[in-house]
Design a protein around this motif. Structure first.
Motif, mmCIF file in Angstrom:
data_model
loop_
_atom_site.group_PDB
_atom_site.id
_atom_site.type_symbol
_atom_site.label_atom_id
_atom_site.label_comp_id
_atom_site.label_asym_id
_atom_site.label_seq_id
_atom_site.Cartn_x
_atom_site.Cartn_y
_atom_site.Cartn_z
ATOM 1 N N LEU A 114 47.813 44.680 48.544
ATOM 2 C CA LEU A 114 47.362 44.804 47.161
ATOM 3 C C LEU A 114 48.502 45.315 46.276
ATOM 4 O O LEU A 114 48.707 44.820 45.166
ATOM 5 N N THR A 115 49.221 46.318 46.771
ATOM 6 C CA THR A 115 50.338 46.869 46.005
ATOM 7 C C THR A 115 51.416 45.824 45.771
ATOM 8 O O THR A 115 52.018 45.753 44.688
ATOM 9 N N GLU A 116 51.650 44.988 46.770
ATOM 10 C CA GLU A 116 52.658 43.945 46.635
ATOM 11 C C GLU A 116 52.241 42.892 45.615
ATOM 12 O O GLU A 116 53.055 42.428 44.803
ATOM 13 N N ALA A 117 50.962 42.509 45.641
ATOM 14 C CA ALA A 117 50.488 41.459 44.742
ATOM 15 C C ALA A 117 50.177 41.980 43.341
ATOM 16 O O ALA A 117 50.448 41.300 42.338
ATOM 17 N N TYR A 118 49.605 43.189 43.266
ATOM 18 C CA TYR A 118 49.184 43.750 41.976
ATOM 19 C C TYR A 118 49.624 45.215 41.892
ATOM 20 O O TYR A 118 48.815 46.126 42.077
ATOM 21 N N PRO A 119 50.896 45.475 41.628
ATOM 22 C CA PRO A 119 51.402 46.857 41.640
ATOM 23 C C PRO A 119 50.756 47.762 40.606
ATOM 24 O O PRO A 119 50.836 48.996 40.718
ATOM 25 N N GLY A 120 50.083 47.180 39.604
ATOM 26 C CA GLY A 120 49.459 48.008 38.578
ATOM 27 C C GLY A 120 48.104 48.567 38.974
ATOM 28 O O GLY A 120 47.571 49.448 38.295
ATOM 29 N N ASP A 270 32.064 40.769 40.201
ATOM 30 C CA ASP A 270 32.839 41.989 40.327
ATOM 31 C C ASP A 270 34.007 41.952 39.348
ATOM 32 O O ASP A 270 34.543 40.885 39.045
ATOM 33 N N PRO A 271 34.428 43.123 38.835
ATOM 34 C CA PRO A 271 35.625 43.164 37.990
ATOM 35 C C PRO A 271 36.820 42.595 38.751
ATOM 36 O O PRO A 271 36.864 42.664 39.987
ATOM 37 N N PRO A 272 37.801 42.052 38.054
ATOM 38 C CA PRO A 272 38.951 41.434 38.731
ATOM 39 C C PRO A 272 39.639 42.343 39.741
ATOM 40 O O PRO A 272 40.008 41.882 40.832
ATOM 41 N N ALA A 273 39.834 43.617 39.396
ATOM 42 C CA ALA A 273 40.523 44.521 40.326
ATOM 43 C C ALA A 273 39.703 44.732 41.596
ATOM 44 O O ALA A 273 40.250 44.782 42.704
ATOM 45 N N VAL A 274 38.371 44.849 41.454
ATOM 46 C CA VAL A 274 37.501 45.011 42.619
ATOM 47 C C VAL A 274 37.523 43.740 43.468
ATOM 48 O O VAL A 274 37.596 43.797 44.705
ATOM 49 N N ALA A 275 37.458 42.588 42.812
ATOM 50 C CA ALA A 275 37.506 41.324 43.546
ATOM 51 C C ALA A 275 38.812 41.186 44.324
ATOM 52 O O ALA A 275 38.825 40.690 45.453
ATOM 53 N N ALA A 276 39.911 41.665 43.739
ATOM 54 C CA ALA A 276 41.202 41.618 44.428
ATOM 55 C C ALA A 276 41.196 42.505 45.665
ATOM 56 O O ALA A 276 41.750 42.156 46.714
ATOM 57 N N VAL A 277 40.528 43.672 45.571
ATOM 58 C CA VAL A 277 40.426 44.573 46.717
ATOM 59 C C VAL A 277 39.584 43.937 47.826
ATOM 60 O O VAL A 277 39.931 44.016 49.009
ATOM 61 N N LEU A 278 38.483 43.302 47.472
ATOM 62 C CA LEU A 278 37.628 42.642 48.468
ATOM 63 C C LEU A 278 38.405 41.562 49.214
ATOM 64 O O LEU A 278 38.288 41.423 50.440
ATOM 65 N N THR A 279 39.193 40.789 48.473
ATOM 66 C CA THR A 279 40.005 39.748 49.109
ATOM 67 C C THR A 279 41.035 40.359 50.049
ATOM 68 O O THR A 279 41.233 39.873 51.172
ATOM 69 N N ALA A 280 41.676 41.435 49.604
ATOM 70 C CA ALA A 280 42.694 42.088 50.439
ATOM 71 C C ALA A 280 42.080 42.662 51.709
ATOM 72 O O ALA A 280 42.679 42.588 52.793
ATOM 73 N N LEU A 281 40.876 43.229 51.628
ATOM 74 C CA LEU A 281 40.199 43.773 52.807
ATOM 75 C C LEU A 281 39.869 42.671 53.808
ATOM 76 O O LEU A 281 40.073 42.834 55.021
ATOM 77 N N THR A 282 39.348 41.550 53.301
ATOM 78 C CA THR A 282 38.992 40.441 54.189
ATOM 79 C C THR A 282 40.221 39.882 54.890
ATOM 80 O O THR A 282 40.194 39.599 56.095
#
Length: 289
Positions: A114-120, A270-282
């Motif tokens: 997640l940090t690599e893809a979305y450092p913010g 889900d908000p974009p940031a939450v959706a990004a976390v769900l994808t990273a977890l999977t």
């Protein structure tokens, strides 16, 4: 009309048990806290606190409103984060709770990608058992709860939405190799949290016996140490063994599996940031072969 500041004060008084401690937490004066409570009672036409000696306690109406206040304030915080996330994935904060085994394995891998893809995006982590994590999620204190369950478990609260992240094998932890659950009908067992205990009971019932619980611990290091010392046998998920594994214990696949789910709360999407976390977890739970 209810005021968020008044609700914040009532929630703090309920949480800390006194006007003095609530004032310290909120950085208010004691007289200011008392004033806000009086204004809230006037707005609701309900007696919310009672004087007991030098202290106070909440009335039943006060407890009811304090519980709702905690949920409302959590939702306001969540809405603030969601609004910030809608602007884009360049910034945002996602709060995630998980138990020790997944917090030591899946989550760090997801956090790194997640940090690599979305450092913010800022990922805040909490070590919590599934029941506690879901309660925090319901109250708006976190945005994602990583929990384990089984396919035949009762449906969670209808407000939860579950994403199946992956499966985790359950292992028998013993001092002897090539062991099985059925060989330990008379053994002393080491139990864990309520959900882990229910899982153990179900597996043993499937083998035709009820485990005799002699010790209790939720700590993956402690239970392996107890097994190595001959204090009993237990079960652990594969992620726990990935996080910590003693060389003097044996792990035998029981054939049972638990499902790992990422839970969110409220209406989609889900908000974009939450959706990004769900994808990273999977992706972290299912690395490419």
């Amino acid at each position: 009309m209810l005021n968020l500041v008044h609700l914040k004060v009532l929630s703090a008084v309920a949480r800390h048990g006194s006007v003095t401690e609530a004032a310290k937490h909120l950085h208010y004066s004691q007289s200011s806290v008392s004033h806000h409570l009086s204004r809230l009672e006037a707005a609701t036409s309900a007696k919310l606190v009672q004087r007991i000696g030098r202290g106070i306690r909440l009335t039943p109406e006060g407890h009811l409103l304090a519980n709702r206040a905690a949920e409302i304030l959590g939702r306001v915080d969540a809405a603030t984060n969601e609004l910030a996330a809608q602007v884009g994935l360049q910034s945002g904060r996602v709060r995630l709770a998980a138990n020790a085994s997944t917090l030591s394995t899946i989550v760090p891998k997801a956090a790194a990608s997640l940090t690599e893809a979305y450092p913010g995006i800022e990922l805040s982590l909490f070590d919590r058992h599934p029941v506690e994590a879901l309660q925090m999620l319901r109250h708006g204190e976190i945005d994602v709860a990583l929990v384990f369950r089984h396919a035949d478990d009762p449906v969670e609260d209808e407000g939860f939405r579950l994403v199946h992240v992956g499966d985790d094998a359950i292992y028998l932890i013993s001092r002897q190799p090539d062991d099985s659950l059925a060989n330990h009908r008379l053994s002393s067992w080491i139990g864990g949290c309520d959900r882990c205990q229910a899982e153990l009971n179900a597996m043993c019932r499937h083998e035709g016996f009820t485990p005799r619980i002699g010790s209790h611990s939720d700590d993956m290091v402690v239970v392996q140490t107890l097994v190595a010392a001959g204090a009993g046998v237990t079960t652990l998920p594969g992620h726990a063994l990935q996080a910590h594994r003693r060389e003097d214990i044996h792990a035998t696949d029981t054939g049972f599996r638990r499902q790992i789910h990422a839970a969110t709360y409220g209406d989609p999407p889900d908000p974009p940031a939450v959706a990004a976390v769900l994808t990273a977890l999977t992706e972290a739970a299912n690395p490419p072969e």
